[in-house]
Design a protein around this motif. Structure first.
Motif, PDB file in Angstrom:
ATOM      1  N   THR A 119       0.825  -1.069  -0.075  1.00  0.00           N
ATOM      2  CA  THR A 119      -0.009  -0.048  -0.129  1.00  0.00           C
ATOM      3  C   THR A 119       0.999   1.185  -0.156  1.00  0.00           C
ATOM      4  N   SER A 120       0.181   2.460  -0.405  1.00  0.00           N
ATOM      5  CA  SER A 120       1.314   3.620  -0.425  1.00  0.00           C
ATOM      6  C   SER A 120      -0.008   4.760  -0.564  1.00  0.00           C
ATOM      7  N   GLY A 121       0.841   5.842  -0.278  1.00  0.00           N
ATOM      8  CA  GLY A 121       0.004   7.253  -0.211  1.00  0.00           C
ATOM      9  C   GLY A 121       0.637   8.159  -1.400  1.00  0.00           C
ATOM     10  N   PHE A 199       6.391   6.313   8.851  1.00  0.00           N
ATOM     11  CA  PHE A 199       4.975   6.562   8.500  1.00  0.00           C
ATOM     12  C   PHE A 199       4.519   8.027   8.495  1.00  0.00           C
ATOM     13  N   GLN A 203       6.942  11.136   6.597  1.00  0.00           N
ATOM     14  CA  GLN A 203       6.073  11.398   5.423  1.00  0.00           C
ATOM     15  C   GLN A 203       5.129  12.569   5.383  1.00  0.00           C
ATOM     16  N   ARG A 205       3.540  13.691   8.044  1.00  0.00           N
ATOM     17  CA  ARG A 205       2.332  13.729   8.752  1.00  0.00           C
ATOM     18  C   ARG A 205       2.479  14.137  10.180  1.00  0.00           C
ATOM     19  N   PHE A 233       4.366   7.984  -1.471  1.00  0.00           N
ATOM     20  CA  PHE A 233       5.283   7.485  -0.222  1.00  0.00           C
ATOM     21  C   PHE A 233       5.232   5.948   0.217  1.00  0.00           C
ATOM     22  N   GLU A 234       5.979   5.545   0.373  1.00  0.00           N
ATOM     23  CA  GLU A 234       5.992   4.153   1.338  1.00  0.00           C
ATOM     24  C   GLU A 234       7.214   3.674   1.884  1.00  0.00           C
ATOM     25  N   MET A 235       7.341   2.650   2.348  1.00  0.00           N
ATOM     26  CA  MET A 235       8.543   2.338   3.360  1.00  0.00           C
ATOM     27  C   MET A 235       9.435   1.179   3.095  1.00  0.00           C
ATOM     28  N   VAL A 258      -3.728   4.186  -1.427  1.00  0.00           N
ATOM     29  CA  VAL A 258      -4.835   4.021  -0.468  1.00  0.00           C
ATOM     30  C   VAL A 258      -4.927   5.505   0.323  1.00  0.00           C
TER      31      VAL A 258
HETATM   32  N1  URA Z   1       1.602   3.326   3.327  1.00  0.00           N
HETATM   33  C1  URA Z   1       2.465   4.299   3.543  1.00  0.00           C
HETATM   34  O1  URA Z   1       3.681   4.172   3.671  1.00  0.00           O
HETATM   35  N2  URA Z   1       2.063   5.469   3.430  1.00  0.00           N
HETATM   36  C2  URA Z   1       0.772   5.856   3.092  1.00  0.00           C
HETATM   37  O2  URA Z   1       0.259   7.021   3.093  1.00  0.00           O
HETATM   38  C3  URA Z   1      -0.190   4.858   3.167  1.00  0.00           C
HETATM   39  C4  URA Z   1       0.471   3.668   3.170  1.00  0.00           C
END
Ligand code: URA
Ligand code: R1P
Length: 289
Positions: A119-121, A199, A203, A205, A233-235, A258
């Protein structure tokens, strides 16, 4: 010259001969491996196999190996973050490229195909939740690559991110396998992924703690390097791509978008989007009957 024998303390094997963290033996692994972050996502992938022949769980590493359309396939979870990916990639590589009995590197190397389903933003308003995105390039914002040999490809986007945020460290830049990405059809947006060591603040937040970088999403989203923009963004992705290049495996990271960060929205149908990603990836990468 005699080959180096890898010490018991460096390549650790369990009492049953399996490799330390993954708890796998070479025969448990297919050469096509799908990976997911969440251990609970493993059965969501293997439900589409025709049969499951082997299952094991150790820490966050859950493995199912089976067959689909006559092809042997493995799905594994890695947990979150590039530190896990370093362990995952090193042990997966050792399973195929080191003789675990003699503890010596094999002469002939095996190239695995490893495809992340994560998943990712999204960083761009124009990439809505529900999209499927393939990471063509990834930028690693963590320190993993400070411990490994230099990567061979362009580092231009990484340098631009460093300058924009005024970072005191150098992000690393690595690429998807051209072979794997060339197989994708039109429903995948192709993008440049920022792999973050967290996260929340990494990212951009803010929950209770203020991120160090003001307007991080807007600033990163508006960068342009040779006509390319950062997309999501993801990890894990940059860790996969960098370790894959150094170890000689074909890597591809596919993302279910997502969250849309500029719009502040989360996908109400995130589970459906992840299922869409899983089915699309199996359709492309597993041979048809
Ligand atoms: N995974 C992430 O690392 N970031 C997101 O915003 C959503 C899923
Ligand atoms: C954060 O929620 C996690 O989701 C993404 C990130 O890379 C991180 O691992 O991937 P997965 O859905 O594969 O875990």
């Amino acid at each position: 010259m005699a080959k180096r024998q890898i010490l018991d303390s460096e390549l650790i094997l369990n009492a049953d001969g399996s490799i330390y963290h993954l708890h796998l033996k070479p025969e448990h692994l297919a050469s096509l491996v799908f990976t997911v972050g969440d251990p609970d996502r493993v059965p969501l992938v293997s439900q589409y196999f025709d049969q499951i022949d082997f299952q094991i769980r150790k820490r966050e590493f859950v493995t199912h190996t089976g067959r689909k359309n006559g092809q042997r396939v493995t799905v594994m979870s890695t947990g979150m973050g590039t530190d896990n990916i370093e362990i995952f990639m090193t042990e997966l590589d050792a399973l195929v490229n080191v003789d675990l009995v003699t503890r010596q590197e094999k002469e002939e190397k095996t190239r695995l195909q490893i495809i992340r389903l994560g998943t990712s933003g999204s960083m761009q308003e124009s990439i809505p939740v529900g999209s499927l995105l393939a990471s063509e390039i990834a930028i690693g914002m963590d320190s993993l690559m400070a411990y490994y040999p230099e990567l061979s490809g362009s580092q231009e986007i990484g340098r631009t991110v460093k300058e924009e945020l005024g970072l005191e460290f150098s992000p690393y830049q690595a690429n998807a396998s051209r072979l794997l990405i060339s197989k994708l059809a039109g429903e995948f947006v192709k993008g440049v992924t920022l792999t973050c060591p967290g996260f929340y603040a990494p990212q951009g937040r803010e929950i209770r703690l203020k991120p160090r970088f003001d307007q991080m999403i807007e600033r990163l989203a508006s960068l342009r390097v040779s006509g390319r923009e950062l997309t999501n963004f993801e990890m894990e992705t940059a860790g996969y791509y960098a370790m894959g290049e150094l170890l000689g495996h074909d890597m591809l990271s596919l993302n279910a978008i997502v969250a849309n960060r500029p719009l502040g929205t989360f996908d109400e149908k995130a589970e459906k989007t992840v299922d869409h990603l899983i089915r699309a990836a199996l359709e492309v990468f597993v041979a048809k009957n």
